[in-house]
Enzyme design. Sequence first.
Site, PDB file in Angstrom:
ATOM      1  CE  LYS A  90      -4.555   0.474   0.260  1.00 50.77           C
ATOM      2  NZ  LYS A  90      -5.555  -0.431  -0.094  1.00 50.77           N
TER       3      LYS A  90
HETATM    4  N1  GLU Z   1      -7.169  -0.136  -3.300  1.00 51.62           N
HETATM    5  C1  GLU Z   1      -7.844  -1.084  -3.832  1.00 51.62           C
HETATM    6  C2  GLU Z   1      -7.861  -2.307  -2.557  1.00 51.62           C
HETATM    7  O1  GLU Z   1      -7.877  -1.680  -1.380  1.00 51.62           O
HETATM    8  C3  GLU Z   1      -7.437  -1.748  -5.203  1.00 51.62           C
HETATM    9  C4  GLU Z   1      -6.003  -2.396  -5.016  1.00 51.62           C
HETATM   10  C5  GLU Z   1      -5.417  -2.940  -6.423  1.00 51.62           C
HETATM   11  O2  GLU Z   1      -6.339  -2.884  -7.142  1.00 51.62           O
HETATM   12  O3  GLU Z   1      -4.178  -3.175  -6.335  1.00 51.62           O
HETATM   13  O4  GLU Z   1      -8.061  -3.314  -2.836  1.00 51.62           O
END
Ligand code: GLU
Length: 424
Positions: free
Chosen positions: A114
């Site tokens: 993240k």
């Molecule tokens: N931010 C989204 C999540 O928390 C998508 C993450 C992604 O597609 O890599 O799942």
Amino acid sequence: MATLASQPTHLKEDPWEMARSQLRRVATLIDLDENMLNVLSECKKAVIVSVPTRMDDGSVQAFEAFRVNHNIARGPSKGGIRYHPGVTLAETKALAMWMTWKCALMGLPFGGAKGGVVCDPKTMSVTELERLTRRYTTEIINQIGPEVDIPAPDVGTSPREMAWIFDTYSMNKGYSVLGVVTGKPLTVGGSLGRVEATARGATFCVREALRRRDQPVAGRRVAIQGFGNVGRNLALILSGDGARIVALSDSSGGIHNADGIDVAAAVEHKRENGTLGGAPGTEAISNDDLVLLDCDVLAPCALEHSLTAENADGVRADIVVEGANGPVTPAADRILEERGVLVLPDVLANAGGVVVSYFEWVQGLQEYFWKESEVNAKLNEIVTRAFAETWELHERRSIPMREAAYAIAVGRVAEATTTRGLYP
Ligand code: GLU
């Protein structure tokens, strides 16, 4: 240069401690080896950078930013980038860990990551956001890449930011690298169906949960907190399936109509006025009251910690579907469990986004793009299978869906780690 002063936070407890306590609980449940627990309880890498950005008035602000990789045992790490004034390193670490479990539960060949930038995108101009995004990308350029770590949108970011990340990375390489980021606009290698994917995955989970109670989606009363990509599309898709959307909200407050909100009109109202408040045929409701509304399905799709020990007693929904990451604290989980409320956890309920991100990454690597119907059918297959696996364990061991989902996911990551062995 100026730095953002400490920001008000939506976090009611330490998210990293919360994520680790969820892991410890599951470790006991599945008899996880102590050494393995030590490994999985830590993030592999956390990078903190300063992102000096020229503002439109000529001043320079140094924004604090992070990129965290939790685990890469099953493949390159994957996860979004959050732009929010309250984002912290502890929060980014928790979100990275949840991505590891989410990808494993879906059976994707990814680990978890993240990113976060401490900024308020709502108060910044498009040019400021572009300069910030390009400089942030440059600061983490050695951390990301199609085989290493692949960002995507999260709270406060969208396909527009992903296009800037793609372009900045590609300019530095000297050629287009489609696989470096997902959630891109369709014109530069995005996937059909990616924008709606998170909400569509959540809809499949709601449908499956209701099916096991012999109830159709049509006619169910749904309250949705948050009107970003997930909340807005969930409202549109569920109302299209005949559900009655009784409440919606954004960060400034909510709207309510027990007979059902005209979702298309609310979307239009928000587009014109910048807020949901005052949408035709609705009355105002606060975000605090929305989660306590009389309804069948409650979908917290905003930020962490909407449901805590303070308010979980008052929840009147039968099903809580976590469109956001971490909206229910462990204490709230226990209260909801005792009261017989079914919680569909984030790692299952909002995984549709990363599933279609996976499809986008595959399409980009192959330079071959699929039809939207293929994307949606494959998404349905993966999410419905993960739901069935989680449900089976939830029933067989009489444990909450969150623990069942974690047990499957943590087991898969542990297995990959054991099979690979400890280097050197
Ligand atoms: N931010 C989204 C999540 O928390 C998508 C993450 C992604 O597609 O890599 O799942």
